[in-house]
Design an enzyme around this catalytic site. Structure first.
Site, mmCIF file in Angstrom:
data_model
loop_
_atom_site.group_PDB
_atom_site.id
_atom_site.type_symbol
_atom_site.label_atom_id
_atom_site.label_comp_id
_atom_site.label_asym_id
_atom_site.label_seq_id
_atom_site.Cartn_x
_atom_site.Cartn_y
_atom_site.Cartn_z
ATOM 1 N N PHE A 37 -24.554 -56.355 26.524
ATOM 2 C CA PHE A 37 -23.854 -57.629 26.363
ATOM 3 C C PHE A 37 -23.091 -57.976 27.644
ATOM 4 C CE2 PHE A 37 -20.200 -60.207 25.217
ATOM 5 C CZ PHE A 37 -20.743 -61.150 24.354
ATOM 6 N N LYS A 115 -8.945 -46.981 22.861
ATOM 7 C CA LYS A 115 -9.361 -48.333 22.485
ATOM 8 C C LYS A 115 -9.903 -48.196 21.061
ATOM 9 C CE LYS A 115 -12.366 -52.167 23.823
ATOM 10 N NZ LYS A 115 -12.122 -52.803 22.567
HETATM 11 S S1 IVH Z 1 -4.283 -54.432 24.295
HETATM 12 C C1 IVH Z 1 -4.636 -59.281 25.276
HETATM 13 N N1 IVH Z 1 -4.712 -52.042 23.432
HETATM 14 O O1 IVH Z 1 -9.831 -54.332 22.082
HETATM 15 C C2 IVH Z 1 -5.291 -58.153 24.638
HETATM 16 N N2 IVH Z 1 -6.275 -53.731 22.799
HETATM 17 O O2 IVH Z 1 -12.094 -55.554 23.425
HETATM 18 C C3 IVH Z 1 -4.414 -56.943 24.728
HETATM 19 N N3 IVH Z 1 -8.068 -52.928 21.330
HETATM 20 O O3 IVH Z 1 -8.867 -57.639 21.481
HETATM 21 C C4 IVH Z 1 -4.988 -55.931 23.886
HETATM 22 N N4 IVH Z 1 -7.408 -50.842 21.211
HETATM 23 O O4 IVH Z 1 -8.531 -55.887 19.607
HETATM 24 C C5 IVH Z 1 -5.166 -53.307 23.436
HETATM 25 N N5 IVH Z 1 -4.944 -49.846 22.712
HETATM 26 C C6 IVH Z 1 -5.387 -51.098 22.718
HETATM 27 C C7 IVH Z 1 -6.544 -51.500 22.013
HETATM 28 C C8 IVH Z 1 -6.958 -52.824 22.090
HETATM 29 C C9 IVH Z 1 -8.312 -51.720 20.790
HETATM 30 C C10 IVH Z 1 -8.919 -54.122 21.062
HETATM 31 C C11 IVH Z 1 -8.192 -55.423 20.890
HETATM 32 C C12 IVH Z 1 -8.789 -56.323 21.921
HETATM 33 C C13 IVH Z 1 -10.127 -55.700 22.083
HETATM 34 C C14 IVH Z 1 -10.833 -56.125 23.336
#
Ligand code: IVH
Length: 694
Positions: A37, A115
């Site tokens: 992707f 993540k």
């Molecule tokens: S910070 C402005 N921290 O990953 C976005 N996101 O692929 C700041 N996610 O939309 C997000 N673990 O839903 C952040 N430790 C983490 C995360 C995380 C999963 C997700 C989140 C984001 C997506 C992007």
């Protein structure tokens, strides 16, 4: 590549990326790996850089995907909920870090966190009390899932922290996910009930969070990890706190997470990439110099090793500028902040030995090979089989019994043979013979493209698959009817098609109150799901939605598919195969009879348009409108669909029952004369659109 070719490629990429986004955010299904992707997204970005004049306003490079659903109230986010930029190598991380340091003009401390692989959520606390939980939606507005989120045990309904309790609004964001244990239990239950298992924990978490019954959320044990306090709602400083302490926890990601964790908030596990030490004055220092290759390789490797032991799904590591004041200097694009980046793990892969290849007959008669192999643990589950797609795939991948394949698990499971893994181990292999006849009914198989199809009219396997599909969750959602029950119906000869599920009296002995209730509820399932439930080749859930969004009713679709199938292809996302398949299906007399039985039973044939108030308006109820001429704003078919959507009837000829004539340019003179004779009002496009409030 010349400009014309670039334009074509950009359109192609946009179409594909929009499709994958839709499948991911709405159907919770990954058709391609994240890496594939992102490769496509980067190609589009590069072309947009070269040809800025050809960038579309709604390009997928500019916006985040959307999980919005009609069933929920939409709520606007106070601060947009963005996505994250992805990296697949240490080089990309180092490059990002250099950029971050350059805009700040000073050392920058970086925090890292798992993540979490679930769905993002925004929790709003008013004076410390949880008042609202909203999904990311399209980033600007999300679905209100407050009642469901309250059912997640670790979500605090009240945060007992004096600063937060003093805050009119405190917003904390994070991820809702399904731990592996809950996932395994849920799928075991579903399989025992004969229900379709969820493809992965993310998919299960999404289905659960978007359930319209909160009790389902409680039963399925979701979990949550919170990782961001939005910067506009800063926690006021507490003078009672020790100076050092409050300066740290308000400003630094790891300290903030740790502090909140201590107050009962289920925060992310957040660490500094640099080691912490105390300087000569006893103040803590973070070694920012160590954001280098060696340290990053260590951090990544550590996660890769620990990942199989974790009891919740993660798909990468998020690196973030730790200090809030430095984040604001970094800024953001319309899609993602520049102060954070996600390092994504590659899909997990393992080598295994093929033990058997069986053949499955699907609802459209397609015969698909299933490759069975020695079980391998991948991304938290034990994988034993994977689809072999079709004869060409088996051949191209040299799949043979006793031979070796490499299996990868991303969103879906794709078996891949690894050439020359161990040539000796594959010397005893047995070639896979593709059957010439249907393994279930013995009818001959016919090859169409790369696929084989059973042409047996009364193939029990096809009927079984059609019925299973019809009752499945994303189709009519008739709960409690499993494969074994369906097998008995077919064996006893009491069900010959999907309408019999409602009509056959003999079925009552099989039905519990739950099934009867669920069958009644299925009569209000929206029309696009009824269309999907019919199991027409190439008409998946998203195509069905697209078709009904466009035509508004299954009957209009039938009319168009049979009269001029080429028109269907004008819809972005509908190709030749789908158009031909629809035209063939709806031209079959038996299928049309089935459709009218389903209509008589009371299944929804018209797509309802949800209005913000939640009511469905039918401003054209009771009116018959005849269309004539050529239009500017919409096509004739679109107007036909709109008339039906808004409760009217589209008449084919002018008669005394006609209420209006919707006239474009070059209206037929005969129609005009008749209209004048009968005194029927002729309206133009603008007047019509006004009537339906557009
Ligand atoms: S910070 C402005 N921290 O990953 C976005 N996101 O692929 C700041 N996610 O939309 C997000 N673990 O839903 C952040 N430790 C983490 C995360 C995380 C999963 C997700 C989140 C984001 C997506 C992007």
């Amino acid at each position: 590549m010349n400009q014309q070719e670039a334009k074509q490629r950009m359109e192609e990429l946009t179409k594909q990326l929009n499709h994958y986004n839709y499948r991911y955010y709405v159907d919770h299904f990954s058709e391609v790996s994240d890496q594939e992707f992102d490769t496509m997204m980067r190609e589009l970005q590069e072309l947009e850089r070269q040809y800025p004049e050809m960038v579309a306003d709604d390009s997928p490079t500019k916006r985040v995907g959307s999980d919005l659903q009609q069933e929920f109230k939409h709520v606007k986010h106070q601060v947009p909920m963005l996505s994250l930029a992805n990296a697949y190598s240490v080089d990309e991380l180092l490059q990002w870090y250099e950029g971050v340091k350059a805009v700040n003009g000073e050392d920058v401390a970086i925090a890292y966190e798992p993540k979490y692989d679930g769905l993002s959520i925004s929790l709003i606390y008013k004076y410390g009390r949880l008042t609202q939980a909203v999904t990311r939606g399209d980033g600007v507005q999300g679905d209100d899932v407050t009642e469901n989120v309250k059912m997640i045990e670790r979500v605090p309904l009240v945060i007992n922290e004096p600063n937060i309790k003093a805050c009119p609004i405190f917003e904390i964001r994070g991820e809702v996910l399904m731990p592996f244990k809950s996932f395994a239990k849920l799928n075991a239950q579903r399989e025992a009930n004969g229900e379709e298992p969820f493809a992965n924990p993310r998919n299960a978490a999404a289905g659960t969070l978007k359930s319209t019954r909160s009790s389902v959320v409680r039963e399925r044990c979701l979990d949550v990890y919170l990782y961001e306090v939005t910067s506009t709602y800063r926690i006021p400083k507490n003078p009672a706190m020790v100076k050092d302490d409050h300066e740290f926890w308000e400003n630094d990601q790891c300290d903030l997470m740790n502090y909140l964790f201590g107050k009962g908030v289920p925060t992310a596990q957040s660490f500094h990439v640099g080691y912490c030490a105390k300087d000569g004055n006893g103040n803590r220092t973070i070694d920012t110099d160590c954001f280098d290759r060696e340290r990053l390789e260590y951090v990544i490797n550590d996660f890769v090793l620990r990942r199989p032991l974790m009891d919740y799904p993660i798909d990468g590591i998020v690196f973030k500028v730790a200090a809030r004041h430095q984040r604001s200097l970094c800024g953001s694009t319309s899609k993602a902040p520049k102060w954070a980046i996600a390092y994504k793990f590659n899909a997990e892969r393992m080598i295994t030995t093929v033990r058997d290849v069986t053949f499955q007959v699907g609802r459209t008669g397609q015969v698909t090979p299933v490759v069975h192999f020695d079980p391998i643990p991948l991304a938290g589950t034990l994988v034993r089989k994977a689809t072999g797609n079709n004869a060409d795939f088996l051949h191209d991948m040299h799949i043979a019994i006793g031979g070796q394949i490499e299996v990868e698990k991303g969103g879906e499971i794709i078996p891949k043979i690894v050439v020359g893994v161990d040539p000796c181990a594959t010397k005893d292999f047995k070639e896979v013979a593709y059957p010439k006849y249907c393994p279930e009914c013995g009818a001959p198989l016919v090859k169409d493209g790369s696929n084989h199809y059973c042409i047996g009219e009364s193939c029990p396997a096809q009927l079984q698959a059609r019925l299973e599909h019809f009752v499945s969750r994303d189709a009519m959602n008739i709960q409690g009817v499993g494969p074994r029950m369906i097998e008995e119906w077919i064996g006893d000869g009491i069900v010959k098609d999907v309408a019999d599920i409602y009509e056959s009296e003999k079925l009552e002995t099989f039905f519990s109150t739950r099934i009867i209730l669920s069958r009644t509820e299925s009569k209000s399932v929206p029309a696009h799901r009824v269309l999907f439930a019919l199991g027409i080749r190439y008409v998946g859930a998203s195509t069905a939605k697209l078709l009904l969004k466009h035509y508004g009713s299954i009957n209009t679709l039938v009319a168009i598919a049979t009269a001029c199938p080429e028109q269907l292809m004008q819809i972005d996302g509908v190709g030749e195969n789908t158009a031909t398949s629809l035209s063939q299906w709806f031209s079959d007399k038996e299928n049309l009879e089935l459709l009218s039985r389903l209509q008589a039973i009371g299944l929804q044939m018209e797509e309802k348009i949800a209005h913000p108030s939640g009511t469905t308006q039918k401003p054209l109820a009771g009116l018959t409108i005849v269309i004539s001429g050529v239009f500017e704003q919409h096509s004739r078919d679109e107007y036909r669909a709109m008339i039906e959507q808004y409760g009217g009837k589209n008449g084919s000829s002018v008669s005394k029952n006609t209420n209006y004539i919707l006239a474009g340019d070059n209206m037929g003179p005969a129609k005009r004369e008749k209209a004048e004779q009968l005194g029927i009002e002729i309206i133009n496009e603008e007047q019509f659109l006004k009537m339906i409030g557009q």
